[in-house]
Design a protein around this motif. Sequence first.
Motif, short mmCIF file in Angstrom:
data_model
loop_
_atom_site.label_atom_id
_atom_site.label_comp_id
_atom_site.label_asym_id
_atom_site.label_seq_id
_atom_site.Cartn_x
_atom_site.Cartn_y
_atom_site.Cartn_z
N ARG A 159 8.60 1.24 8.74
CA ARG A 159 7.25 1.45 9.29
C ARG A 159 6.23 0.54 8.60
N PHE A 160 6.41 0.29 7.33
CA PHE A 160 5.47 -0.52 6.56
C PHE A 160 6.09 -1.88 6.26
N THR A 161 5.24 -2.90 6.18
CA THR A 161 5.67 -4.24 5.82
C THR A 161 4.73 -4.84 4.80
N ILE A 162 5.28 -5.25 3.67
CA ILE A 162 4.48 -5.91 2.65
C ILE A 162 4.65 -7.42 2.80
N SER A 163 3.56 -8.14 2.63
CA SER A 163 3.60 -9.60 2.74
C SER A 163 2.54 -10.18 1.82
N ARG A 164 2.55 -11.49 1.71
CA ARG A 164 1.56 -12.11 0.84
C ARG A 164 1.22 -13.50 1.34
N ASP A 165 0.02 -13.93 0.98
CA ASP A 165 -0.44 -15.28 1.26
C ASP A 165 -0.95 -15.83 -0.06
N ASN A 166 -0.13 -16.60 -0.73
CA ASN A 166 -0.50 -17.09 -2.06
C ASN A 166 -1.68 -18.07 -2.00
N ALA A 167 -1.82 -18.75 -0.89
CA ALA A 167 -2.96 -19.66 -0.75
C ALA A 167 -4.28 -18.90 -0.75
N LYS A 168 -4.23 -17.66 -0.25
CA LYS A 168 -5.43 -16.82 -0.21
C LYS A 168 -5.47 -15.82 -1.36
N ASN A 169 -4.44 -15.87 -2.22
CA ASN A 169 -4.39 -14.95 -3.35
C ASN A 169 -4.49 -13.50 -2.91
N THR A 170 -3.78 -13.18 -1.85
CA THR A 170 -3.91 -11.87 -1.22
C THR A 170 -2.53 -11.33 -0.83
N VAL A 171 -2.39 -10.03 -1.00
CA VAL A 171 -1.18 -9.32 -0.60
C VAL A 171 -1.59 -8.30 0.47
N TYR A 172 -0.70 -8.08 1.41
CA TYR A 172 -0.99 -7.19 2.53
C TYR A 172 0.02 -6.06 2.63
N LEU A 173 -0.40 -5.00 3.28
CA LEU A 173 0.50 -3.90 3.63
C LEU A 173 0.19 -3.51 5.06
N GLN A 174 1.08 -3.90 5.96
CA GLN A 174 0.96 -3.51 7.37
C GLN A 174 1.62 -2.16 7.54
N MET A 175 0.86 -1.20 8.03
CA MET A 175 1.36 0.17 8.16
C MET A 175 1.34 0.55 9.64
N ASN A 176 2.52 0.79 10.19
CA ASN A 176 2.66 1.19 11.58
C ASN A 176 3.22 2.60 11.68
N SER A 177 3.11 3.18 12.85
CA SER A 177 3.63 4.53 13.09
C SER A 177 3.19 5.49 11.99
N LEU A 178 1.92 5.47 11.70
CA LEU A 178 1.41 6.29 10.60
C LEU A 178 1.54 7.78 10.90
N LYS A 179 1.78 8.53 9.84
CA LYS A 179 1.94 9.97 9.91
C LYS A 179 0.88 10.65 9.04
N PRO A 180 0.54 11.89 9.32
CA PRO A 180 -0.43 12.59 8.47
C PRO A 180 -0.04 12.60 7.01
N GLU A 181 1.25 12.64 6.73
CA GLU A 181 1.71 12.65 5.34
C GLU A 181 1.54 11.31 4.64
N ASP A 182 1.12 10.27 5.38
CA ASP A 182 0.79 8.98 4.76
C ASP A 182 -0.63 8.97 4.20
N THR A 183 -1.37 10.03 4.44
CA THR A 183 -2.74 10.13 3.93
C THR A 183 -2.74 10.08 2.40
N ALA A 184 -3.49 9.12 1.86
CA ALA A 184 -3.53 8.92 0.41
C ALA A 184 -4.50 7.80 0.09
N VAL A 185 -4.76 7.65 -1.19
CA VAL A 185 -5.45 6.46 -1.68
C VAL A 185 -4.39 5.42 -2.02
N TYR A 186 -4.49 4.26 -1.43
CA TYR A 186 -3.52 3.19 -1.62
C TYR A 186 -4.08 2.16 -2.60
#
Length: 124
Positions: free
Chosen positions: A66-93
């Motif tokens: 459901r989740f995919t982590i990726s990064r763009d080193n040129a932008k110095n940024t990391v991503y977390l794509q979250m799909n099919s979210l569920k209520p139990e995914d509620t949290a501080v990330y």
Amino acid sequence: VQLQASGGGLVQAGGSLRLSCAASGRTLSSYGMGWFRQAPGKEREFVAVINWSGGSTYYAQIVKGRFTISRDNAKNTVYLQMNSLKPEDTAVYSCAVHVRGSMDYIGEADFGSWGQGTQVTVSS
């Protein structure tokens, strides 16, 4: 290094969000990066990790597929794509630098330079 997570918000179950973790003060291109989350009343738990190049990733079983982590080193940024979210995914990330480096070590103590988190709320 200072890390700042963003992209959280309120979404309905089944929806998607894309979190970003932007770094300042130091390049992240030599480091693995990880995402953790903490729900109210619970301990912080591992979500995903990515190595320095982006060529290797590892996920917690509860988000795998459901989740995919990726990064763009040129932008110095990391991503977390979250799909099919569920209520139990509620949290501080939060994102962090994988200081231990090896995928064999993904406990909270193996990460450092924790950034300020972003709230994700999934409604049913």
